[in-house]
Every structure is written in C-alpha cells, then in structure tokens.
Design an enzyme around this catalytic site. Structure first.
Site, PDB file in Angstrom:
ATOM      1  N   HIS A 281       1.065  25.086 -46.135  1.00 17.32           N
ATOM      2  CA  HIS A 281      -0.058  25.704 -46.120  1.00 17.32           C
ATOM      3  C   HIS A 281      -0.129  26.651 -47.060  1.00 17.32           C
ATOM      4  CE1 HIS A 281      -0.449  24.277 -41.732  1.00 17.32           C
ATOM      5  NE2 HIS A 281      -1.318  23.636 -42.478  1.00 17.32           N
TER       6      HIS A 281
ATOM      7  N   CYS B 226       1.090  30.991 -37.868  1.00 20.17           N
ATOM      8  CA  CYS B 226       0.435  29.706 -37.221  1.00 20.17           C
ATOM      9  C   CYS B 226       0.314  29.942 -35.853  1.00 20.17           C
ATOM     10  CB  CYS B 226       1.621  28.808 -37.678  1.00 20.17           C
ATOM     11  SG  CYS B 226       1.792  28.322 -39.247  1.00 20.17           S
TER      12      CYS B 226
HETATM   13  N1  GLY Z   1       4.277  21.357 -37.207  1.00 21.31           N
HETATM   14  C1  GLY Z   1       3.133  21.939 -37.844  1.00 21.31           C
HETATM   15  C2  GLY Z   1       2.264  21.071 -38.683  1.00 21.31           C
HETATM   16  O1  GLY Z   1       2.922  20.106 -39.279  1.00 21.31           O
HETATM   17  O2  GLY Z   1       1.056  21.272 -38.892  1.00 21.31           O
END
Ligand code: GLY
Length: 263
Positions: free
Chosen positions: A160, A248
């Site tokens: 991300h 996250c």
């Molecule tokens: N395990 C977090 C993701 O891959 O979005």
C-alpha cells in the site's frame, strides 16, 4: 466530540490472513490479540476514543480495518478492497462509521484505505497495487465536494502507499525511498527513513501530537525525537508478519463535528 479510532477484533481465522509470503511459523491470533490490546491502549493514551468493531471469522484480514473505508472530514467512503478475499469486510465498519459521519459507497473499482494518505488538505492515493484507476477515480469524486486536492501516486513494490509513507503532521511526511517518488510531496517536508528499514515509515499521528511507531524501529525513533516529535513505540510484529502495519489497524477520525454524537 473528540477524535475517535475504530479498530476491529482479531479473529481465530487470523491464521489465514493474506500474505505475500507464507508465514513461518504460522500466524498466532493469541499473540496478535495481545499486541492489539497494547495498540488500543496507545491510541487511547494519545487522545483517541477507541471503538471496537466485532470481528468476523469469515474475514481473517478484517482487523486491518483501515482498508475498509476512507474518512475525509465529516464523511466516509466505504471502499472496495483490492484483494478478492477482502471484499465483504466493510458492512460492520460502515455500521460503526454511520454513527459518526455521513456514509458514501464506492460502487466500482478497487480501493484500499491503506493507499490513501491525507496530509493537510491533500489526499494522495496510491495506484497500481491494491487500488486501481477506477477506485482512485471514485475517491477523487468523493474528495471533490470536500475542498480536498486528490493526487495520484504510482505504487510499485509496496503493498500500500502508506506501507512506506505516512504523515507526521499537517505539512510533513515520513517516507521510505522505495515507496514512491519523493517529488509528489513537493511543498511538504519529507523526512526520509533509512533504506534498509522498509517498514519504519508506517507510523500513526496521535491527537496529542506524538508519533506512534513500531517498536523495532529505534533509528526512526531517534530521528523523530531529534526533530522534536514525541514518540511512543508499540510492538505490532505479529501483524507485520501478516503484511499489516500500524496504520492498517485503525480508522482514525480526527475532526468530528459536534453533531456526531449520533447515539
Ligand atoms: N494481510 C493484509 C493484506 O494483505 O491486505
């Protein structure tokens, strides 16, 4: 009302999280829950009211709640996570957010909240990983009515955008050199972490101004302290093994209107 952070319970199915490499030894939900409690405490000590969304065993990655929605000002965009196994995580998150802000829903494309970085009135959206062009366009339309300036950022190697760059304050970012092109942050102060510390730039700004960072990243702690930031460390290593960072694990609502006391 004051700043709120939504977090989501860690389920037993955490062992089946999406990972880029197999987790060895297997992921440990008990250890993750222990770290999650510490993370929640750190958010509370930093000035967030923490609200907990119930987990769902059908969604092992649900604890990475940030990917389910993007809050801009007084509205939330319910996202469409880019990994197929994560579609369907958003219902309980939308319910929790609806008590606080207006709800909008992305109806096509892929958008992970982890790809959205807000700094001041600019909304950077990472495109090319989990988020695609259609998802970015949906976010841009959402931002349009809120006096925010969306900026697309190509993401290549990181999971991300925020895996490698996060906000330190309203005009500064903490950035890892492999995350994206530094030039997109022209006009902002860019604080670079060491290139051999790829997870170090994922930090959470606390309402009291301190920076919550990963416990293993001592050099960044020293670096930020040297720049005058208060720092607080938190061990989220079990989540890191599941490809999740500090950001996250929560959706942070910093600027809620007083009428947000909806219940
Ligand atoms: N395990 C977090 C993701 O891959 O979005």
């Amino acid at each position: 009302m004051g700043p709120v952070a939504l977090v989501r319970e860690v389920t037993d199915s955490f062992t089946r999280c999406v990972t880029r490499r197999p987790a060895v030894p297997p992921l440990d939900p008990k250890r993750a829950r222990h770290q999650h409690l510490r993370y929640r405490s750190a958010l509370e000590m930093g000035g967030f009211e923490v609200r907990v969304v119930p987990g769902d065993e059908a969604h092992p990655d649900g604890c990475f709640i940030e990917d389910a929605a993007v809050v801009v000002g007084e509205a939330a965009l319910i996202a469409r996570p880019g990994h197929p196994s994560r579609l369907g995580e958003s219902g309980p998150v939308a319910d929790a957010l609806s008590e606080l802000v207006d709800i909008h829903t992305l109806d096509h494309g892929a958008l992970d909240g982890g790809d959205v970085l807000q700094v001041g009135t600019t909304v950077f959206v990472g495109v090319g990983g989990r988020t695609d062009a259609a998802g970015a366009a949906g976010l841009e339309a959402f931002c349009g009515g809120m006096r925010r300036r969306p900026v697309r950022v190509p993401v290549e190697s990181a999971l991300h955008l925020k895996s490698g760059v996060t906000a330190l304050d309203e005009s500064s970012v903490l950035w890892h050199p492999d995350s994206c092109d530094r030039a997109v942050f022209a006009g902002l102060r860019v604080v670079a972490v060491e290139s051999d510390d790829p997870e170090a730039a994922n930090v959470v700004r606390l309402p009291d101004g301190r920076i919550l960072l990963g416990a293993a990243h001592h050099r960044v702690a020293d670096q930020l302290a040297g720049l005058g930031y208060g720092v607080v460390a938190c061990d989220t290593s079990e989540f890191a093994r599941a490809d999740g960072g500090l950001t996250c694990l929560s959706i942070r609502l910093r600027h809620l209107p007083s009428q947000s006391l909806r219940r």
